[in-house]
Design a protein around this motif. Structure first.
Motif, mmCIF file in Angstrom:
data_model
loop_
_atom_site.group_PDB
_atom_site.id
_atom_site.type_symbol
_atom_site.label_atom_id
_atom_site.label_comp_id
_atom_site.label_asym_id
_atom_site.label_seq_id
_atom_site.Cartn_x
_atom_site.Cartn_y
_atom_site.Cartn_z
ATOM 1 N N UNK A 192 0.757 -0.900 0.169
ATOM 2 C CA UNK A 192 -0.251 -0.102 0.363
ATOM 3 C C UNK A 192 0.666 0.989 0.234
ATOM 4 N N UNK A 193 2.317 1.100 0.812
ATOM 5 C CA UNK A 193 2.683 2.113 1.066
ATOM 6 C C UNK A 193 3.892 2.770 -0.521
ATOM 7 N N UNK A 194 3.932 1.596 -1.017
ATOM 8 C CA UNK A 194 4.809 1.464 -2.018
ATOM 9 C C UNK A 194 4.142 2.134 -2.448
ATOM 10 N N UNK A 195 2.579 2.044 -3.515
ATOM 11 C CA UNK A 195 1.523 2.323 -4.600
ATOM 12 C C UNK A 195 1.413 3.645 -4.411
ATOM 13 N N UNK A 196 1.520 3.660 -2.893
ATOM 14 C CA UNK A 196 0.967 5.440 -3.130
ATOM 15 C C UNK A 196 2.078 6.691 -3.342
ATOM 16 N N UNK A 197 3.955 5.560 -3.243
ATOM 17 C CA UNK A 197 4.644 6.651 -3.129
ATOM 18 C C UNK A 197 4.127 7.086 -5.463
ATOM 19 N N UNK A 198 4.499 5.468 -5.150
ATOM 20 C CA UNK A 198 4.752 6.041 -6.767
ATOM 21 C C UNK A 198 3.484 6.968 -7.611
ATOM 22 N N UNK A 199 2.220 6.345 -7.260
ATOM 23 C CA UNK A 199 1.329 6.960 -7.609
ATOM 24 C C UNK A 199 1.824 8.885 -7.293
ATOM 25 N N UNK A 200 2.027 9.318 -6.331
ATOM 26 C CA UNK A 200 1.957 10.851 -5.878
ATOM 27 C C UNK A 200 3.363 11.343 -6.733
ATOM 28 N N UNK A 263 20.770 10.085 -18.326
ATOM 29 C CA UNK A 263 19.489 10.780 -17.764
ATOM 30 C C UNK A 263 17.837 10.255 -17.870
ATOM 31 N N UNK A 264 17.988 8.929 -17.714
ATOM 32 C CA UNK A 264 16.921 8.435 -17.303
ATOM 33 C C UNK A 264 16.165 8.381 -15.416
ATOM 34 N N UNK A 265 17.616 7.800 -15.369
ATOM 35 C CA UNK A 265 17.768 7.684 -14.104
ATOM 36 C C UNK A 265 17.588 8.994 -13.119
ATOM 37 N N UNK A 266 18.370 10.196 -13.704
ATOM 38 C CA UNK A 266 18.514 11.276 -13.121
ATOM 39 C C UNK A 266 17.806 12.299 -12.790
ATOM 40 N N UNK A 267 16.996 11.456 -13.849
ATOM 41 C CA UNK A 267 15.618 13.163 -14.108
ATOM 42 C C UNK A 267 14.158 12.029 -13.193
ATOM 43 N N UNK A 268 14.039 10.514 -12.757
ATOM 44 C CA UNK A 268 13.106 9.829 -12.555
ATOM 45 C C UNK A 268 13.290 10.705 -10.656
ATOM 46 N N UNK A 269 12.069 10.510 -10.383
ATOM 47 C CA UNK A 269 11.966 10.900 -8.976
ATOM 48 C C UNK A 269 12.002 9.816 -8.281
ATOM 49 N N UNK A 270 10.725 9.051 -8.888
ATOM 50 C CA UNK A 270 11.060 7.600 -7.258
ATOM 51 C C UNK A 270 11.118 6.954 -8.668
ATOM 52 N N UNK A 271 11.755 5.989 -8.015
ATOM 53 C CA UNK A 271 12.688 4.922 -8.436
ATOM 54 C C UNK A 271 12.785 3.983 -7.759
ATOM 55 N N UNK A 272 11.819 2.408 -8.619
ATOM 56 C CA UNK A 272 11.033 0.788 -8.338
ATOM 57 C C UNK A 272 12.295 0.448 -8.447
ATOM 58 N N UNK A 273 13.371 0.215 -7.116
ATOM 59 C CA UNK A 273 14.301 -1.086 -7.611
ATOM 60 C C UNK A 273 13.954 -2.335 -7.673
ATOM 61 N N UNK A 274 13.881 -3.167 -8.126
ATOM 62 C CA UNK A 274 13.008 -4.565 -8.102
ATOM 63 C C UNK A 274 14.397 -5.718 -8.445
ATOM 64 N N UNK A 275 15.238 -6.349 -6.860
ATOM 65 C CA UNK A 275 16.039 -7.264 -7.415
ATOM 66 C C UNK A 275 17.390 -7.151 -7.504
ATOM 67 N N UNK A 276 17.683 -5.469 -7.580
ATOM 68 C CA UNK A 276 19.175 -5.276 -8.001
ATOM 69 C C UNK A 276 19.766 -4.796 -6.662
ATOM 70 N N UNK A 277 21.358 -5.129 -7.140
ATOM 71 C CA UNK A 277 21.671 -4.194 -5.386
ATOM 72 C C UNK A 277 22.959 -2.682 -5.616
#
Length: 561
Positions: A192-200, A263-277
């Motif tokens: 729930x908190x993750x989806x809320x953060x993404x949606x904002x 720049x795609x990474x730099x410009x993102x305001x929210x990053x959902x990192x899945x299975x990466x270190x």
């Protein structure tokens, strides 16, 4: 289950219970009992290699391709140290692997016996667990534990030291069940908190890594990205985590990645990192993610969460289970995906513009982009590519479109010599898939002897060798930091065509890209191991620079300063 058997037979029984069909080795007298026990087991094929490094690379790639622990074996200190490069690769690549190493007799331990090394101490820094079996009756307990550790949580290598006398001793062995890998799921509140953060957020981005691949979460990753119209970027050497021809795929972050994609990474305001270190390479030297960006980090390993960046939300979970939860969560608020469509489209267009290759074959030179374009055109989508470290891989990584899952196997450890033995390991794990290896002349010469292994076991791989007579990556850095001061990076090579013929493989030598298609098709039709040498201009040091341009840039900087 209880049986009276030798320590060696108990190890083979554990391998059989795991359902693993191949083991890779260079034989040694310190574990002959184990080899003899494998001789008695029809379900396990022993692959005898020409070097322990090749055996370890084959086993590691077999583990990546099969999803089961790859098995490598070697003798005492000399074989073990040769094999260690594959253990390090499995550790950095999170690949399940179990290594069995012969050791001196128990009564000789601590006397600096012949080839004695404290193997458990030597390997403990580069593996998940290292253990020496000292009591024969504990063999099933420790070996089954080794397999569990190797494949559960964040997968990785486990090393088992085998004193020679233990292998021959008999005892009543007790075998436990083979447990399924635990798949921890996130809590409802975490989702729930993750989806809320993404949606904002205004510019959300998914960075997908090897955890998605090892958990078989690629399909749910695509469904989740499509549901919310989220752009997806692959971490270093995980190109096949998301279909490259999909409208939401926006590239990968690796060595030499174009700044427009960074720049795609730099410009993102929210990053959902899945299975990466968040490796050094994926993060471009830990330089491209800022404190202003919000991170949701999902990984199966507790220690990985927050190790590089402190996340807004950290979730310890199996990547596929997390994606299922994200995908099926109740969504009471309006789906805001429409506001992200423009952002995703813009970043996709950047990727497409950078990867477009105009069709213009040459009769007088090799344009590596045309080589990649020919591969894209001619090989089936389910072809698996393996590759060494080296600048040649920049053309594959930046121009080839991986449009089917589990079609790329490369070392995030950056190990040279990986390509050829890895291709053999993959082909044995996935015999119905065509397998193509890419190597530079430097990396190829490190493990080229494994072509003989491919011939001996009739494993039809295609090995492409890009020959510029140098250690190209190191030469590039040499020219950047010490221009025109060339030392140690120039190579001499044998006649690769004659070499291939002496091994008994299909061979071809290409001096212009216009001839590559015909050679590739003949190699594919030969149905036997193949070697194609591609002669490259040494000046074309990488996919976006020449030696000449590096030197000119340096001179301009000197003038300015």
């Amino acid at each position: 289950m209880k049986k009276v058997m030798t320590g060696a037979q108990a190890i083979v029984e554990c391998i059989k219970l795991e359902g693993i069909g191949h083991a890779f080795c260079v034989p040694g007298e310190s574990y002959l009992d184990l080899l003899d026990a494998i001789y008695e087991e029809d379900s396990i094929e022993l692959i005898s290699n020409r070097h322990e490094g090749g055996a370890a690379f084959m086993a590691e790639a077999y583990g990546k391709a099969s999803g089961k622990p790859g098995i490598a074996m070697a003798t005492r200190g000399v074989g073990a140290t040769n094999l260690s490069i594959g253990v390090h690769t499995a550790h950095q690549d999170s690949t399940p692997m179990v290594v069995f190493l012969g050791q001196v007799d128990s009564k000789f331990r601590g006397r600096e016996g012949f080839q004695e090394v404290e193997l458990d101490q030597y390997f403990k820094h580069i593996c998940k667990w290292a253990v020496e079996i000292r009591d024969v009756e504990r063999t099933p307990e420790l070996v089954q534990r080794a397999f569990r550790i190797a494949r559960t949580g964040r997968p990785g290598p486990v090393v088992v030291s085998l004193p020679a006398d233990i292998l021959a001793q008999k005892a009543e062995m007790v075998f436990g069940p083979v447990i399924a890998n635990p798949k921890p799921a996130p809590t409802g509140s975490e989702i729930t908190e993750s989806l809320k953060l993404i949606k904002n957020s205004h510019r959300p981005l998914i960075i997908a890594g090897g955890g998605v691949i090892s958990s078989n979460g690629e399909e749910n990753l695509q469904l989740f990205a499509e549901k919310y119209h989220l752009p997806v970027l692959a971490s270093f050497r995980r190109h096949d985590v998301f279909q490259n021809n999909h409208e939401l795929y926006v590239g990968h972050s690796g060595l030499g990645t174009e700044q427009e994609i960074i720049q795609t990474i730099k410009q993102a305001d929210t990053i959902l990192a899945i299975g990466t270190r968040f490796s050094e390479v994926t993060t471009q030297g830990y330089s491209i993610i800022s404190d202003d960006q919000k991170i949701i980090h999902i990984d199966i390993d507790y220690d990985t969460i927050g190790k590089v960046y402190s996340p807004e939300i950290g979730i310890v979970a199996d990547a596929n289970e997390a994606l299922k939860s994200l995908l099926t969560a109740e969504n009471s608020s309006k789906n805001p995906s429409d506001k992200w469509k423009k952002w995703a489209q813009e970043r996709r267009e950047v990727y497409q513009n950078l990867t477009y290759i105009k069709d213009e074959k040459h009769n007088d030179e090799v344009d590596m982009r045309q080589i990649i374009k020919t591969l894209q055109k001619q090989v089936p989508d389910h072809t698996v590519f393996t590759n060494d470290a080296g600048n040649f891989s920049g053309w594959l990584h930046n121009y080839y479109q991986f449009n089917q899952r589990k079609t790329y196997v490369g070392p995030t450890s950056g190990a040279m010599g990986y390509g050829v033995p890895a291709a053999v390991g993959v082909k044995l794990a996935k015999p119905d898939c065509p397998v193509i290896s890419l190597s530079g002349d430097g990396g190829f010469m490190m493990t080229m002897q494994e072509l003989e292994t491919a011939v001996r076991y009739n494993v039809p791989i295609i090995s492409l060798v890009f020959n510029n007579n140098m250690f190209g990556t190191i030469r590039m850095h040499q020219e950047i930091h010490y221009p025109e001061r060339v030392i140690g990076t120039t190579l001499g090579n044998p006649n690769f065509k004659n070499l291939g013929e002496s091994f008994g493989v299909f061979t071809a030598r290409i001096t212009c890209d216009a001839d590559f298609e015909d050679a590739l098709l003949k190699a594919m039709k030969s149905n036997k191991p193949a070697l194609i040498e591609v002669i490259c201009d040494p000046n074309n040091i990488s996919y976006k620079a020449t030696i000449e341009s590096i030197r000119v840039k340096h001179k301009q900087q000197v003038i300015k300063s």
